[in-house]
Design a protein around this motif. Sequence first.
Motif, PDB file in Angstrom:
ATOM      1  N   THR A  99     -12.551   8.732   2.708  1.00  0.00           N
ATOM      2  CA  THR A  99     -11.295   9.215   3.294  1.00  0.00           C
ATOM      3  C   THR A  99     -10.373   8.014   3.448  1.00  0.00           C
ATOM      4  OG1 THR A  99     -12.534  10.892   4.481  1.00  0.00           O
ATOM      5  CG2 THR A  99     -10.272  10.517   5.211  1.00  0.00           C
ATOM      6  N   VAL A 100      -9.218   8.082   2.806  1.00  0.00           N
ATOM      7  CA  VAL A 100      -8.326   6.917   2.782  1.00  0.00           C
ATOM      8  C   VAL A 100      -6.914   7.324   3.231  1.00  0.00           C
ATOM      9  CG1 VAL A 100      -7.291   5.132   1.317  1.00  0.00           C
ATOM     10  CG2 VAL A 100      -9.672   5.817   0.943  1.00  0.00           C
ATOM     11  N   CYS A 101      -6.502   6.729   4.347  1.00  0.00           N
ATOM     12  CA  CYS A 101      -5.174   6.985   4.917  1.00  0.00           C
ATOM     13  C   CYS A 101      -4.205   5.902   4.420  1.00  0.00           C
ATOM     14  CB  CYS A 101      -5.324   6.943   6.438  1.00  0.00           C
ATOM     15  SG  CYS A 101      -3.806   7.051   7.373  1.00  0.00           S
ATOM     16  N   TYR A 102      -2.980   6.299   4.165  1.00  0.00           N
ATOM     17  CA  TYR A 102      -1.937   5.360   3.730  1.00  0.00           C
ATOM     18  C   TYR A 102      -0.610   5.951   4.163  1.00  0.00           C
ATOM     19  CZ  TYR A 102      -0.697   8.769   0.181  1.00  0.00           C
ATOM     20  OH  TYR A 102      -0.268   9.933  -0.431  1.00  0.00           O
ATOM     21  N   ASN A 103       0.473   5.234   3.950  1.00  0.00           N
ATOM     22  CA  ASN A 103       1.775   5.849   4.206  1.00  0.00           C
ATOM     23  C   ASN A 103       2.730   5.439   3.102  1.00  0.00           C
ATOM     24  OD1 ASN A 103       3.742   3.609   5.049  1.00  0.00           O
ATOM     25  ND2 ASN A 103       1.972   3.189   6.332  1.00  0.00           N
ATOM     26  N   PHE A 104       3.860   6.116   3.057  1.00  0.00           N
ATOM     27  CA  PHE A 104       4.840   5.822   2.003  1.00  0.00           C
ATOM     28  C   PHE A 104       6.211   5.532   2.619  1.00  0.00           C
ATOM     29  CE2 PHE A 104       6.384   6.178  -2.411  1.00  0.00           C
ATOM     30  CZ  PHE A 104       5.274   5.703  -3.092  1.00  0.00           C
ATOM     31  N   MET A 105       6.187   4.782   3.748  1.00  0.00           N
ATOM     32  CA  MET A 105       7.441   4.437   4.425  1.00  0.00           C
ATOM     33  C   MET A 105       7.966   3.122   3.845  1.00  0.00           C
ATOM     34  SD  MET A 105       6.521   5.112   8.431  1.00  0.00           S
ATOM     35  CE  MET A 105       4.744   5.275   8.496  1.00  0.00           C
ATOM     36  N   PRO A 106       9.219   3.096   3.389  1.00  0.00           N
ATOM     37  CA  PRO A 106       9.763   1.836   2.900  1.00  0.00           C
ATOM     38  C   PRO A 106       9.874   0.775   4.009  1.00  0.00           C
ATOM     39  CG  PRO A 106      11.139   3.688   2.226  1.00  0.00           C
ATOM     40  CD  PRO A 106      10.141   4.212   3.213  1.00  0.00           C
ATOM     41  N   VAL A 107       9.322  -0.371   3.750  1.00  0.00           N
ATOM     42  CA  VAL A 107       9.428  -1.590   4.569  1.00  0.00           C
ATOM     43  C   VAL A 107       8.880  -1.484   5.996  1.00  0.00           C
ATOM     44  CG1 VAL A 107      10.912  -3.489   5.356  1.00  0.00           C
ATOM     45  CG2 VAL A 107      11.489  -2.267   3.253  1.00  0.00           C
ATOM     46  N   LEU A 108       9.453  -0.574   6.785  1.00  0.00           N
ATOM     47  CA  LEU A 108       9.040  -0.504   8.189  1.00  0.00           C
ATOM     48  C   LEU A 108       7.996   0.591   8.355  1.00  0.00           C
ATOM     49  CD1 LEU A 108       9.884  -1.667  11.056  1.00  0.00           C
ATOM     50  CD2 LEU A 108      11.215   0.428  11.315  1.00  0.00           C
ATOM     51  N   ASP A 109       6.845   0.224   8.921  1.00  0.00           N
ATOM     52  CA  ASP A 109       5.829   1.225   9.289  1.00  0.00           C
ATOM     53  C   ASP A 109       6.329   1.913  10.562  1.00  0.00           C
ATOM     54  OD1 ASP A 109       3.115   2.246  10.278  1.00  0.00           O
ATOM     55  OD2 ASP A 109       2.441   1.260   8.465  1.00  0.00           O
ATOM     56  N   TRP A 110       5.491   2.317  11.459  1.00  0.00           N
ATOM     57  CA  TRP A 110       5.924   3.048  12.655  1.00  0.00           C
ATOM     58  C   TRP A 110       6.901   2.209  13.487  1.00  0.00           C
ATOM     59  CZ3 TRP A 110       3.247   2.444  17.778  1.00  0.00           C
ATOM     60  CH2 TRP A 110       2.528   1.247  17.838  1.00  0.00           C
ATOM     61  N   ALA A 111       7.765   2.872  14.262  1.00  0.00           N
ATOM     62  CA  ALA A 111       8.760   2.119  15.030  1.00  0.00           C
ATOM     63  C   ALA A 111       8.870   2.603  16.473  1.00  0.00           C
ATOM     64  CB  ALA A 111      10.125   2.246  14.349  1.00  0.00           C
ATOM     65  N   ARG A 112       8.918   1.615  17.380  1.00  0.00           N
ATOM     66  CA  ARG A 112       9.193   1.890  18.794  1.00  0.00           C
ATOM     67  C   ARG A 112      10.142   0.793  19.286  1.00  0.00           C
ATOM     68  NH1 ARG A 112       6.857   5.469  17.189  1.00  0.00           N
ATOM     69  NH2 ARG A 112       4.979   6.524  17.915  1.00  0.00           N
ATOM     70  N   THR A 113      10.953   1.136  20.292  1.00  0.00           N
ATOM     71  CA  THR A 113      11.849   0.105  20.830  1.00  0.00           C
ATOM     72  C   THR A 113      11.287  -0.527  22.093  1.00  0.00           C
ATOM     73  OG1 THR A 113      13.022   1.813  22.058  1.00  0.00           O
ATOM     74  CG2 THR A 113      13.947   1.184  19.918  1.00  0.00           C
ATOM     75  N   ASP A 114      10.389   0.199  22.786  1.00  0.00           N
ATOM     76  CA  ASP A 114       9.892  -0.281  24.067  1.00  0.00           C
ATOM     77  C   ASP A 114       8.369  -0.092  24.102  1.00  0.00           C
ATOM     78  OD1 ASP A 114       9.388  -0.884  26.667  1.00  0.00           O
ATOM     79  OD2 ASP A 114      10.930   0.419  27.527  1.00  0.00           O
TER      80      ASP A 114
END
Length: 392
Positions: A99-114
């Motif tokens: 089982t292999v997880c990946y993502n296809f988000m350009p440049v920035l993975d997940w984002a939070r400000t705080d």
Amino acid sequence: MEKTWRWFGKKDKITLGMLRQIGVEGIVTALHEVSNGEIWTEEAIRDLKEYIESYGMRWSVVESLPVCEAIKYAGPERDSLIEKYRISLANLGRCGIKTVCYNFMPVLDWARTDLRHPWPDGTTSLYFDYVRFVYFDVKILQREGAQKDYSADVLRKVEELDRTMTEQDRHQLVENIIVKTQGFVNGNISEGDAEPVRKFKDLLALYDGLTAERLRANMKYFLEAIMPVCDEYGINMCVHPDDPPMDRVFGLPRIVTNADDVRWLLKAVDNFHNGFTFCAGSLSAGAYNDVVAMAREFAPRTHFVHLRSCDVLPGGNFIEAPHTAGRAHLVELIRIFEKEGRNLPMRVDHGKDILGDAEGGYNPGYGFYGRMWALGQVTGMMAAVADENSKN
Ligand code: DNO
């Protein structure tokens, strides 16, 4: 579902011995020391796998085998990078990790400000403030043409914020958005990089002018190229949804944010091995996502589940809620995924920081006590659902 836990390798302060005691059955991890784009050798995989097994658990899921930027924007080196990805997958398959997880988000993975949003009870959780996010784009990145992506009202709030932001606040925002949340999952920007903002801008520039259609075509190209290896070894790929689920971030498209996107990607490469990571937290951060309906629809192609919940607030903000609350409705999700009958690996995703987690030096969202508490809650929900099922 199988109770799993994201563990960051032998250097993680949370040991496998500790995890065994709190009911963890399977481990979610990666070869964190291998740089993006390098081959995962059979030897290194087997070494870590045997280490995990020596603690009476198994290596259930790879999170993540990162997809290099050049694959996402279709740079000249994409085919050679895909070939390396295929070799890594085959090596995982030969070791029995499927089982292999990946993502296809350009440049920035997940984002939070705080990363430390306070709750009245003394705990903290992760938080996303839309105006601060836009502030980063307009005032810190100073991305060309950024203003035209936002409403006049939001831009006015950015100007207001600018009057009170100190140098230290600006530094903290950079750390939160592109350094502390990224280094341990992606490797584009790491702690200690001298000029993270410059590096980040250079990465964004690689995608200049890329449309959502092109990004989709590149994702399809990648999936079609790896499916033969997945078929041969029985590997289930599962893409992680974009977090937050916004259709554009810093001018770049995002293509895994809502039900239509997921429908598209499962159909574009209609193979059971092309599947989904049902991250209830990421999906519930989008007010337009009916998380329960999505679970019903996509359960047959879900290979991995992240249990977490968000509350959506006015103005595009959201907060990570306790696992028993928020709009993700985790009990109902457990009912749906248990019906699949495939013992799907499930991990509690981020927890709140409680009881000293904040001083523990953990990766943001990945403290010990908060996640342990959440796992206890989810374990209780699973037991209740099992009880319901035994009576039906
Ligand atoms: C954050 C995570 C993501 C996720 C990757 C998967 O906590 O949910 O970083 O692991 O996007 O590729």
